[in-house]
Design an enzyme around this catalytic site. Structure first.
Site, PDB file in Angstrom:
ATOM      1  N   CYS A 146       9.077   4.364  51.645  1.00  0.00           N
ATOM      2  CA  CYS A 146       9.557   3.168  52.321  1.00  0.00           C
ATOM      3  C   CYS A 146       9.995   2.101  51.329  1.00  0.00           C
ATOM      4  CB  CYS A 146       8.454   2.621  53.218  1.00  0.00           C
ATOM      5  SG  CYS A 146       8.787   0.992  53.909  1.00  0.00           S
ATOM      6  N   TYR A 178      20.346   0.370  57.062  1.00  0.00           N
ATOM      7  CA  TYR A 178      19.753   0.838  58.315  1.00  0.00           C
ATOM      8  C   TYR A 178      20.672   0.553  59.501  1.00  0.00           C
ATOM      9  CZ  TYR A 178      15.354   1.858  56.023  1.00  0.00           C
ATOM     10  OH  TYR A 178      14.395   2.405  55.219  1.00  0.00           O
TER      11      TYR A 178
END
Length: 382
Positions: free
Chosen positions: A86, A217
């Site tokens: 992440c 994203y």
């Protein structure tokens, strides 16, 4: 013990535009009567199938020197839960290492192959975190707020004595590491959020967050052509601006490493391995922009950056978990990672990575990245 109540924030700092913030989340909610989080499919299969909106940080308490939120800075009391996959969690890992907080706040690593029940501790031999004694991060969320309706995200800081989640506000965690945990910093720790530069830092970081960190994203999880194209153009416009900014300076703000460099690095280091193909961010590869590629290599080869990066975890997570985007779960064999260790020549621009301070010491053995996650087959030598 005082149990602070939750608060919510959008994670912005300074002049950062208000809006959606968040971190890597799995969308799991609630738990079964035996404490096992329910298995759902909403969290992972929905990626790429519904409009992308980054969740706000639901638990925004701060751990501060004065304990204003009920959580005082205290060595050994808290555990930082992260995934090396992440980028948002990787910020906290890098900051913790640069500042020398390894002995002050322990580190828990989750499996990059999360399932819809929550980030899980299946890297441990018995599937439980050895300090918190839990199998899923959602158990710490439930200890703080039972039947919390939101997703379970990393980074997360958990209070070890109570087992409760303290915060999942990834925007503030690293800033507080830099400004609230100073009494526990190592000798020679850099000033990652220097007060005289904060206004400029906030402006630079706002653009990086909106168009780069979150932009990849927005592109990768877009459900319509127009949304994808808008994110794509915002991303590469910002990368062009950053490339121009870095053409004659070694670091983004000032002449030393700051929080801004950490925030940009965690996206750049994943760019060719994941975002270029998986998220369709393919106007150019990182390796095709001479300035950004040299800048990223410079940071990667700086102690505290590359020695926290696990390319194996990164690729396994994105390609195997985002089943809405990559339904086959096939993980690509490329790209060639050996270039990360080649000369960058950025030192010719001057700058002092750690200012008047010093590099961090060796990585604690328990936190070393395995050879499978590194560009070389041996531990880094910086």
């Amino acid at each position: 013990m005082n149990r602070p109540t939750k608060s919510t924030t959008d994670g912005t700092t300074g002049s950062e535009a208000a809006g959606n913030a968040g971190s890597h989340t799995d969308g799991a909610t609630g738990s079964a009567p035996d404490g096992t989080p329910p298995a759902t499919t909403e969290g992972n299969t929905a990626y790429g199938k519904k409009p992308f909106k980054r969740s706000k940080s639901h638990f925004a308490d701060r751990i501060t020197a004065d304990g204003r939120d009920g959580w005082p800075v205290e060595a050994g009391r808290y555990r930082l839960v992260v995934s090396r996959a992440c980028p948002w969690a990787s910020r906290a890992v890098i900051s913790r290492r640069l500042l020398g907080l390894e002995d002050a706040i322990s580190l828990a690593l989750t499996d990059p192959i999360q399932d819809d029940r929550s980030w899980r501790f299946t890297l441990e031999p018995d599937g439980r975190d050895p300090v918190l004694g839990i199998r899923f991060l959602s158990e710490a969320y439930d200890a703080r707020e039972k039947d919390y309706p939101g997703g379970v995200s990393v980074p997360a800081i958990v209070d070890v004595p109570s087992g409760q989640l303290v915060t999942n506000d990834y925007q503030r965690i690293t800033l507080d590491f830099a400004t609230q945990w100073q009494a526990l910093h190592r000798p020679g720790a850099p000033d990652l959020y220097p007060e005289p530069l904060r206004e400029e830092l906030d402006v630079v970081m706002a653009g990086i967050y909106r168009d780069v960190n979150n932009g990849v994203y927005r592109a990768g999880f877009a459900t319509g052509q127009s949304d994808y194209e808008a994110a794509f153009h915002d991303l590469f416009r910002r990368l062009d601006l950053l490339s121009a900014r870095l053409s004659d300076r070694r670091y983004l703000v000032g002449d030393t490493l700051t929080e801004a460099d950490i925030r940009l690095f965690t996206t750049l280091v994943r760019f060719d391995a994941v975002y270029h193909g998986h998220f369709k961010c393919n106007r150019f590869k990182l390796t095709e922009d001479p300035v950004l590629w040299a800048y990223a290599k410079d940071l990667y080869q700086t102690p505290g950056f590359g020695d926290t990066v696990d390319f194996h975890h990164i690729k396994q997570h994105y390609y195997r978990v985002h089943t809405g985007v990559n339904p086959t779960g096939i993980v690509p064999l490329g790209p060639d990672l050996s270039g990360w260790l080649t000369p960058h020549h950025r030192e010719e621009l001057g700058g002092r990575p750690f200012g008047d301070g010093t590099p961090p010491g060796p990585v604690p053995p328990a936190e070393e990245v395995p050879p499978s996650g590194r560009p070389d087959a041996a531990p880094h030598s910086f």
